[in-house]
Design a protein around this motif. Structure first.
Motif, PDB file in Angstrom:
ATOM      1  N   GLU A   2      67.456  60.181  49.053  1.00  0.00           N
ATOM      2  CA  GLU A   2      68.065  59.898  50.348  1.00  0.00           C
ATOM      3  C   GLU A   2      68.079  58.389  50.574  1.00  0.00           C
ATOM      4  O   GLU A   2      67.075  57.726  50.345  1.00  0.00           O
ATOM      5  N   TYR A   4      69.512  55.407  53.499  1.00  0.00           N
ATOM      6  CA  TYR A   4      70.099  55.169  54.813  1.00  0.00           C
ATOM      7  C   TYR A   4      70.025  53.683  55.131  1.00  0.00           C
ATOM      8  O   TYR A   4      69.145  52.973  54.634  1.00  0.00           O
ATOM      9  N   ARG A   5      70.930  53.229  55.984  1.00  0.00           N
ATOM     10  CA  ARG A   5      70.893  51.856  56.501  1.00  0.00           C
ATOM     11  C   ARG A   5      70.936  51.923  58.016  1.00  0.00           C
ATOM     12  O   ARG A   5      71.701  52.708  58.599  1.00  0.00           O
ATOM     13  N   PHE A   6      70.125  51.071  58.627  1.00  0.00           N
ATOM     14  CA  PHE A   6      70.053  51.013  60.078  1.00  0.00           C
ATOM     15  C   PHE A   6      70.173  49.574  60.551  1.00  0.00           C
ATOM     16  O   PHE A   6      69.642  48.658  59.917  1.00  0.00           O
ATOM     17  N   ASN A   7      70.869  49.392  61.659  1.00  0.00           N
ATOM     18  CA  ASN A   7      70.850  48.138  62.382  1.00  0.00           C
ATOM     19  C   ASN A   7      69.703  48.276  63.375  1.00  0.00           C
ATOM     20  O   ASN A   7      69.740  49.136  64.257  1.00  0.00           O
ATOM     21  N   CYS A  24      61.073  50.933  52.589  1.00  0.00           N
ATOM     22  CA  CYS A  24      61.926  50.184  53.507  1.00  0.00           C
ATOM     23  C   CYS A  24      62.204  48.792  52.937  1.00  0.00           C
ATOM     24  O   CYS A  24      61.304  48.135  52.397  1.00  0.00           O
ATOM     25  N   HIS A  46      65.024  62.380  58.522  1.00  0.00           N
ATOM     26  CA  HIS A  46      66.150  61.462  58.705  1.00  0.00           C
ATOM     27  C   HIS A  46      66.544  61.385  60.177  1.00  0.00           C
ATOM     28  O   HIS A  46      66.774  60.306  60.719  1.00  0.00           O
ATOM     29  N   LEU A  49      64.273  59.088  62.221  1.00  0.00           N
ATOM     30  CA  LEU A  49      64.123  57.675  61.856  1.00  0.00           C
ATOM     31  C   LEU A  49      64.516  56.701  62.970  1.00  0.00           C
ATOM     32  O   LEU A  49      63.778  55.746  63.227  1.00  0.00           O
ATOM     33  N   PRO A  50      65.644  56.882  63.667  1.00  0.00           N
ATOM     34  CA  PRO A  50      65.971  55.915  64.726  1.00  0.00           C
ATOM     35  C   PRO A  50      64.883  55.808  65.798  1.00  0.00           C
ATOM     36  O   PRO A  50      64.528  54.698  66.212  1.00  0.00           O
ATOM     37  N   PHE A  69      70.901  51.751  65.423  1.00  0.00           N
ATOM     38  CA  PHE A  69      71.869  52.764  65.034  1.00  0.00           C
ATOM     39  C   PHE A  69      72.014  52.775  63.527  1.00  0.00           C
ATOM     40  O   PHE A  69      71.768  51.777  62.848  1.00  0.00           O
ATOM     41  N   GLU A  70      72.406  53.926  63.024  1.00  0.00           N
ATOM     42  CA  GLU A  70      72.614  54.087  61.590  1.00  0.00           C
ATOM     43  C   GLU A  70      73.973  53.504  61.210  1.00  0.00           C
ATOM     44  O   GLU A  70      74.966  53.673  61.921  1.00  0.00           O
ATOM     45  N   ARG A  72      76.902  53.740  58.646  1.00  0.00           N
ATOM     46  CA  ARG A  72      77.441  54.721  57.688  1.00  0.00           C
ATOM     47  C   ARG A  72      78.553  54.127  56.895  1.00  0.00           C
ATOM     48  O   ARG A  72      79.237  53.278  57.225  1.00  0.00           O
TER      49      ARG A  72
END
Length: 72
Positions: A2, A4-7, A24, A46, A49-50, A69-70, A72
């Motif tokens: 898995e 993911y990228r987050f701001n 991370c 998942h 996570l936020p 926020f994620e 995408r």
């Protein structure tokens, strides 16, 4: 795996699950990744996570970048 990228309040974090553990990385302006010393419990999903990132980083928020926020 898995990925993911987050701001996170203006900073970009890449979060990856390796087996049961999360890893991370900070993404720099040049696109390079560097490890971040952040322990995310393996039971965090998942979808959670936020909120987890908010709980850890909320004191770094500024009015201009006041959300997570994620990407995408």
């Amino acid at each position: 795996m898995e990925k993911y990228r987050f701001n996170v309040f203006g900073d970009i974090l890449a979060i990856e699950r390796h087996g049961p553990a999360w890893r991370c990385f900070a993404i720099g302006g040049d696109g390079k990744r560097g490890p971040v010393d952040l322990a995310i419990p393996p039971e965090v999903s998942h979808a959670e996570l936020p909120q987890y990132l908010y709980d850890i980083y909320h004191e770094q928020a500024v009015m201009s970048d006041a959300e997570i926020f994620e990407i995408r």
